[in-house]
Structures are given as C-alpha cells and as structure tokens.
Scaffold this motif. Structure first.
Motif, PDB file in Angstrom:
ATOM      1  N   ILE A  55       0.904  -1.139   0.075  1.00 27.48           N
ATOM      2  CA  ILE A  55      -0.078   0.113   0.193  1.00 27.48           C
ATOM      3  C   ILE A  55       0.994   1.342  -0.057  1.00 27.48           C
ATOM      4  CG2 ILE A  55      -1.647   1.313   1.182  1.00 27.48           C
ATOM      5  CD1 ILE A  55      -2.622  -1.459   2.530  1.00 27.48           C
ATOM      6  N   ARG A  56       0.808   2.105  -1.177  1.00 30.82           N
ATOM      7  CA  ARG A  56       1.784   3.061  -1.342  1.00 30.82           C
ATOM      8  C   ARG A  56       1.551   4.157  -0.656  1.00 30.82           C
ATOM      9  NH1 ARG A  56       2.655   3.025  -7.740  1.00 30.82           N
ATOM     10  NH2 ARG A  56       0.556   2.279  -7.501  1.00 30.82           N
ATOM     11  N   GLU A  57       2.222   5.132  -0.356  1.00 28.66           N
ATOM     12  CA  GLU A  57       2.131   6.565   0.395  1.00 28.66           C
ATOM     13  C   GLU A  57       1.058   7.227  -0.217  1.00 28.66           C
ATOM     14  OE1 GLU A  57       5.625   8.823   1.339  1.00 28.66           O
ATOM     15  OE2 GLU A  57       6.494   7.113   2.227  1.00 28.66           O
ATOM     16  N   ASP A  58       0.794   7.080  -1.641  1.00 27.13           N
ATOM     17  CA  ASP A  58       0.023   7.734  -2.453  1.00 27.13           C
ATOM     18  C   ASP A  58      -1.470   7.363  -2.161  1.00 27.13           C
ATOM     19  OD1 ASP A  58       0.121   5.728  -4.190  1.00 27.13           O
ATOM     20  OD2 ASP A  58       1.047   7.100  -5.662  1.00 27.13           O
ATOM     21  N   GLY A  59      -1.531   6.009  -1.764  1.00 25.88           N
ATOM     22  CA  GLY A  59      -2.846   5.220  -1.532  1.00 25.88           C
ATOM     23  C   GLY A  59      -3.314   4.232  -2.552  1.00 25.88           C
ATOM     24  N   LYS A  60      -2.361   4.105  -3.513  1.00 26.31           N
ATOM     25  CA  LYS A  60      -2.453   3.291  -4.365  1.00 26.31           C
ATOM     26  C   LYS A  60      -1.970   1.824  -3.911  1.00 26.31           C
ATOM     27  CE  LYS A  60      -2.204   6.119  -8.284  1.00 26.31           C
ATOM     28  NZ  LYS A  60      -1.526   6.584  -9.588  1.00 26.31           N
ATOM     29  N   ILE A  61      -2.516   0.727  -4.378  1.00 26.14           N
ATOM     30  CA  ILE A  61      -2.267  -0.662  -4.118  1.00 26.14           C
ATOM     31  C   ILE A  61      -1.763  -1.423  -4.974  1.00 26.14           C
ATOM     32  CG2 ILE A  61      -3.421  -2.529  -2.967  1.00 26.14           C
ATOM     33  CD1 ILE A  61      -5.687  -0.884  -1.846  1.00 26.14           C
ATOM     34  N   ASP A  62      -0.665  -2.263  -4.766  1.00 22.61           N
ATOM     35  CA  ASP A  62       0.023  -3.328  -5.634  1.00 22.61           C
ATOM     36  C   ASP A  62      -0.613  -4.450  -5.206  1.00 22.61           C
ATOM     37  OD1 ASP A  62       1.231  -0.979  -6.866  1.00 22.61           O
ATOM     38  OD2 ASP A  62       2.862  -1.521  -5.640  1.00 22.61           O
ATOM     39  N   VAL A  63      -0.930  -5.326  -6.126  1.00 24.46           N
ATOM     40  CA  VAL A  63      -1.308  -6.598  -5.676  1.00 24.46           C
ATOM     41  C   VAL A  63      -0.421  -7.782  -6.283  1.00 24.46           C
ATOM     42  CG1 VAL A  63      -3.660  -6.003  -5.006  1.00 24.46           C
ATOM     43  CG2 VAL A  63      -3.147  -6.892  -7.347  1.00 24.46           C
ATOM     44  N   SER A  64      -0.723  -9.170  -5.862  1.00 23.53           N
ATOM     45  CA  SER A  64       0.161 -10.097  -6.476  1.00 23.53           C
ATOM     46  C   SER A  64      -0.944 -11.233  -6.524  1.00 23.53           C
ATOM     47  CB  SER A  64       1.317 -10.524  -5.848  1.00 23.53           C
ATOM     48  OG  SER A  64       1.740 -11.689  -5.943  1.00 23.53           O
ATOM     49  N   LEU A  65      -0.695 -12.195  -7.497  1.00 25.32           N
ATOM     50  CA  LEU A  65      -1.613 -13.441  -7.409  1.00 25.32           C
ATOM     51  C   LEU A  65      -0.929 -14.385  -6.448  1.00 25.32           C
ATOM     52  CD1 LEU A  65      -2.034 -13.772 -11.354  1.00 25.32           C
ATOM     53  CD2 LEU A  65      -3.392 -12.820  -9.507  1.00 25.32           C
ATOM     54  N   ARG A  66       0.269 -14.284  -5.936  1.00 26.56           N
ATOM     55  CA  ARG A  66       0.914 -15.089  -4.986  1.00 26.56           C
ATOM     56  C   ARG A  66       0.783 -14.619  -3.614  1.00 26.56           C
ATOM     57  NH1 ARG A  66       4.680 -18.819  -7.337  1.00 26.56           N
ATOM     58  NH2 ARG A  66       6.193 -18.367  -5.648  1.00 26.56           N
ATOM     59  N   PRO A  67       0.677 -15.559  -2.734  1.00 22.03           N
ATOM     60  CA  PRO A  67       0.873 -15.081  -1.342  1.00 22.03           C
ATOM     61  C   PRO A  67       2.176 -14.290  -1.105  1.00 22.03           C
ATOM     62  CG  PRO A  67       0.306 -17.385  -1.399  1.00 22.03           C
ATOM     63  CD  PRO A  67       0.400 -17.159  -2.774  1.00 22.03           C
ATOM     64  N   GLN A  68       2.151 -13.693   0.015  1.00 22.85           N
ATOM     65  CA  GLN A  68       3.419 -12.632   0.215  1.00 22.85           C
ATOM     66  C   GLN A  68       4.338 -13.468   1.319  1.00 22.85           C
ATOM     67  OE1 GLN A  68       4.200  -9.726  -1.893  1.00 22.85           O
ATOM     68  NE2 GLN A  68       2.686 -11.306  -2.962  1.00 22.85           N
ATOM     69  N   GLY A  69       5.644 -13.382   1.245  1.00 22.62           N
ATOM     70  CA  GLY A  69       6.473 -13.851   2.274  1.00 22.62           C
ATOM     71  C   GLY A  69       7.029 -15.312   1.732  1.00 22.62           C
ATOM     72  N   PHE A  70       8.171 -15.513   2.200  1.00 23.05           N
ATOM     73  CA  PHE A  70       8.893 -16.805   1.521  1.00 23.05           C
ATOM     74  C   PHE A  70       8.115 -17.969   2.074  1.00 23.05           C
ATOM     75  CE2 PHE A  70      12.018 -20.073   2.754  1.00 23.05           C
ATOM     76  CZ  PHE A  70      12.677 -20.258   1.351  1.00 23.05           C
ATOM     77  N   LEU A  71       7.732 -17.965   3.517  1.00 24.93           N
ATOM     78  CA  LEU A  71       7.278 -19.256   3.792  1.00 24.93           C
ATOM     79  C   LEU A  71       5.731 -19.870   3.278  1.00 24.93           C
ATOM     80  CD1 LEU A  71       8.169 -18.947   7.696  1.00 24.93           C
ATOM     81  CD2 LEU A  71       9.196 -20.251   5.793  1.00 24.93           C
ATOM     82  N   ASN A  72       5.171 -18.502   2.895  1.00 24.20           N
ATOM     83  CA  ASN A  72       3.773 -18.567   2.340  1.00 24.20           C
ATOM     84  C   ASN A  72       3.875 -19.174   0.752  1.00 24.20           C
ATOM     85  OD1 ASN A  72       2.335 -17.929   4.397  1.00 24.20           O
ATOM     86  ND2 ASN A  72       2.411 -15.725   3.856  1.00 24.20           N
TER      87      ASN A  72
END
Length: 141
Positions: A55-72
């Motif tokens: 979630i960027r400072e300007d309020g825009k949201i980046d998304v992914s099709l994969r869970p975030q974080g190495f273990l996930n």
C-alpha cells in the motif's frame, strides 16, 4: 481502506496497461498487478484470488497473484516441483537452475528465482540432485 499487506482479496482484471494489469480489489478499490509477476494468461473481467503486496504512500495498492512472504510461497513451489518430478517416468526434469527464465516460466508458471529457491529447499532436504543437464529425485528408480 482496511487492507494490510498479505491480505487475501478477490481481484477482477479490468484492463492491461504498459506496467501490468489494472484490477478491482474486492469490487471496490483499484489496484495494480505488475506484468513481471504474472505467470498465467489473464483476460479482462476474469476473477482471481490475489494478495495485497504493498500500500503506497499515495494510497495506490499493488497486488500479487501469489501469497506474500517466503514461507507462504515456498511450500507451493516445492510441491509443484516435487509433483512434476514424481509424475516424470524417470524422476527427473530437464530444467536446471541454469535454464533460461522463459523456459522455467513456460513449463512451471513460476519465476526462475522461485524455481531456484524451491530447488535449494529440496536439495537441502536431500530429496533431489542437481546436475548441468537435469534435476532428479534421489530415490526414483
């Protein structure tokens, strides 16, 4: 906005842009899915499960099709590689850690970085061997 990084969300692909894909998050918020993180064909108006990446400072949201974080992520990548190795009649893949990224993307729908991490995980567990020509299961006969 009540999102946190890593939250699972529903995505609808709105349109393709030079950077990637504009998406609707949970039918309410707009977000961006970067092209270099997409390993499957996407069509306008298609629905997908996604994850909040940033979630960027300007309020825009980046998304992914994969869970975030190495273990996930590592578990699903390891499972995919092991599944392919087990399905192989001879217990090996001709994709190595030196294979071109586009070959890995085409055959496995994952990045070369993700593939190498999965191989490293399997190698440390002594489940595979890695040579210049192939990746093979240790105990496949």
């Amino acid at each position: 906005m009540d999102f946190n990084v890593g939250d699972q969300v529903d995505l609808i692909i709105v349109n393709e842009t030079p950077l990637g894909y504009t998406v609707m998050i949970n039918g309410v918020h707009e977000g961006l899915l970067y092209r270099n993180e997409v390993y499957v064909e996407l069509e306008d108006n298609s629905k997908h499960t996604g994850y909040i990446k940033n979630i960027r400072e300007d309020g825009k949201i980046d998304v992914s099709l994969r869970p975030q974080g190495f273990l996930n992520v590592i578990d699903s990548d390891v499972d995919k590689v092991m599944s392919l190795l087990n399905e192989s009649p001879y217990g090996y893949l001709l994709l190595t850690d030196k294979s071109p990224p586009d070959h890995i993307r085409y055959h496995l729908n994952m990045s070369k970085k993700a593939y190498k991490k999965a191989l490293g995980h399997l190698y440390k567990q002594k489940l595979i061997t890695i040579s210049d020509e192939k990746v093979a299961l240790v105990d496949k006969k």
